[in-house]
Design an enzyme around this catalytic site. Structure first.
Site, PDB file in Angstrom:
ATOM      1  N   ASP A 150       0.829  -1.193   0.000  1.00 33.34           N
ATOM      2  CA  ASP A 150       0.000   0.000   0.000  1.00 33.34           C
ATOM      3  C   ASP A 150       0.870   1.252   0.000  1.00 33.34           C
ATOM      4  OD1 ASP A 150      -2.732   1.213   0.402  1.00 33.34           O
ATOM      5  OD2 ASP A 150      -1.765   1.955   2.224  1.00 33.34           O
ATOM      6  N   GLU A 156      14.461 -14.773  -0.300  1.00 37.62           N
ATOM      7  CA  GLU A 156      14.832 -15.904   0.549  1.00 37.62           C
ATOM      8  C   GLU A 156      13.833 -17.050   0.406  1.00 37.62           C
ATOM      9  OE1 GLU A 156      15.410 -14.896   4.635  1.00 37.62           O
ATOM     10  OE2 GLU A 156      16.414 -12.995   4.154  1.00 37.62           O
TER      11      GLU A 156
END
Length: 533
Positions: free
Chosen positions: A199, A252
């Site tokens: 956002d 990751e």
């Protein structure tokens, strides 16, 4: 599958308006789980959930008081896990909102920060001394009206809030704040989410010197925010380094993505989208409000797409026509159509022809229109403050309609938080079983897009045809499709030279060397014939 997002179609779910499962008039996570079969049957690839985190709900969940829990209004963490599991069973990825430019003023971090200037979280939010006369430190406005600064008497300082007073801005200049926010993202990655919608991603950093924004002489709208060019309160170059930290975190994990919301329009938005997606160490993609505006011309759509392609040739974009913040596009673009159905069908075909990732908003697949509300029905803060010149966002947030014959169109057994009105209920899912329904057209167009590698991965080249014709080719490994859209309510005829044929869903006729496009008509042609008006 590592880059599943590159050609994905994402379906946005507004949790409080999708399906109520417990009869309190508000949608919830179990309700979403119940209706996932509908989403999967469309043929989309992922869902994006607007905020469901613990919140006082001053801004419908975009004021988060606990980033790592579910608000009881929507259910529990177990409900969330069950929803993710069911989505994955159906082959749907799950993307969640991350609202980290600001928190709720009820977040424990802010409750501690506001107590004094020397507590452990004193520098976790944006604080500033007043001017000698007691006024705010600069001229920055809030998006929702008034100054972007609120006085805190305990500290004898102002805090920054780009949105509501109850949404204080986090200070991302502080590495501890960055670490804490990344930890909250890791929490959800560990729970199996496939990505984040970020956002107001261009609001993360502010000018440390708190310089005044310059005026915007071009502003014509009714709101005060547009009177400035927001070069110091947002869009700061320091944002890039934090985006890289976020990317390193998602990298990751296998097959995860981030899409950033750029809260701007015009060339500024295009430039930011390009900057934020350049290379492979920033955001995976961005979207702006460029196609969420009232503008409906071939030049506008071409400029939006080419701007990102030229600014970030190795970047990636995400396009949508509607979301929870703007008037639904079938209503917004109605001046350019005589038949709402024709506009809905054309919109589906056009959006699903665009390069990049596509986002659909719940109800769009039904041809849903904006709900007209009276003042007493409103909940949205900007509308409540500036009515009637500002209508607010409630009209696009009214509940999803499932069955016109059921109370509240099957959304809830109780009076819903926003009303379901007859015009919207008439478009319910249960009534769109015919092969010529808008819902069937969306399913067919989504299937066509998925079957055509040029539409999923192809290079895009725009054709120089006059308004109101939007025309471009999509080419992948020697296969070309030509997409044509008549962006007017009046019929248009084109001359066609070269071997070709209509393919896929269309609203056009091809007879010899003449292609007829009715008002808001559209067509895909095989190959790359020569076209002229």
């Amino acid at each position: 599958m590592a880059e599943w997002w590159r050609d994905a179609v994402i379906y946005q779910i507004y949790p409080r308006s999708f399906q109520d499962s417990n009869g309190d008039g508000v949608g919830d996570l179990p309700g979403i789980t119940r209706r996932l079969d509908h989403v999967a049957a469309l043929g989309v690839d992922a869902i994006w959930l607007s905020p469901f985190f613990t919140s006082p709900q001053k801004d419908m969940g975009y004021d988060v008081s606990d980033y790592c829990d579910v608000d009881p209004l929507f259910g529990t963490l177990d409900d969330f896990d069950a929803m993710v599991a069911r989505a994955h069973e159906l082959g749907l990825k799950v993307i969640i909102d991350q609202v980290i430019s600001h928190s709720s003023d009820k977040h424990p971090w802010f409750e501690e920060s506001r107590q004094s200037r020397d507590n452990p979280r004193a520098d976790w939010y944006v604080w500033a001394d007043p001017n000698p006369d007691g006024t705010p430190p600069n001229n920055w406005p809030s998006v929702f009206g008034g100054p972007a600064w609120e006085w805190e008497p305990r500290r004898r300082q102002y805090y920054l809030h780009n949105f509501l007073i109850e949404q204080p801005d986090l200070n991302l200049w502080n590495p501890e704040v960055q670490d804490a926010l990344l930890d909250t993202m890791r929490f959800w990655l560990e729970r199996g989410v496939d990505g984040f919608r970020l956002d107001t991603v261009n609001y993360y950093f502010h000018d440390r010197a708190l310089r005044d924004n310059p005026p915007n002489p071009d502003h014509k709208g009714p709101e005060t925010y547009g009177f400035q060019r927001h070069v110091y309160s947002k869009n700061r170059p320091e944002n890039i380094a934090f985006l890289k930290r976020m990317r390193a975190l998602t990298d990751e994990y296998d097959a995860r993505m981030m899409v950033g919301e750029v809260g701007d329009g015009g060339q500024t938005a295009i430039d930011i989208m390009a900057e934020y997606t350049a290379g492979s160490d920033r955001l995976h993609m961005c979207y702006s409000f460029e196609m969420l505006s009232a503008e409906f011309t071939a030049a506008h759509f071409r400029r939006s797409i080419e701007g990102v392609q030229q600014g970030a040739p190795d970047g990636h974009s995400c396009w949508s026509f509607s979301n929870h913040d703007v008037v639904r596009h079938v209503t917004r673009w109605s001046p350019h159509a005589r038949d709402p159905r024709a506009l809905a069908l054309q919109s589906a075909a056009m959006l699903l022809s665009f390069p990049g990732t596509i986002c659909l908003y719940q109800g769009e697949e039904l041809g849903q229109t904006e709900t007209t509300l009276v003042y007493e029905e409103l909940t949205d803060p900007p509308a409540l403050r500036f009515w009637p010149e500002v209508k607010g966002r409630d009209g696009c947030r009214t509940p999803m309609v499932w069955d016109e014959a059921e109370p509240h169109a099957g959304f809830s057994t109780a009076a819903p938080w926003l009303p379901v009105k007859p015009e919207q209920a008439a478009r319910a899912v249960a009534g769109q079983t015919a092969n010529d329904s808008i819902l069937a057209a969306y399913r067919g167009t989504l299937a066509f897009r998925k079957s055509q590698l040029p539409l999923r991965y192809g290079a895009t080249t725009f054709l120089d045809l006059p308004e109101p014709i939007l025309a471009f080719t999509r080419t992948h490994h020697g296969q070309t499709l030509t997409a044509l859209f008549n962006l007017s309510p009046d019929p248009v005829a084109l001359s066609v030279r070269g071997e070709t044929a209509l393919t896929g869903p269309c609203a056009a006729t091809l007879a010899g060397a003449r292609l007829d496009l009715p008002g808001n008509g559209f067509a895909w042609l095989e190959g790359a014939p020569t076209l002229s008006a």
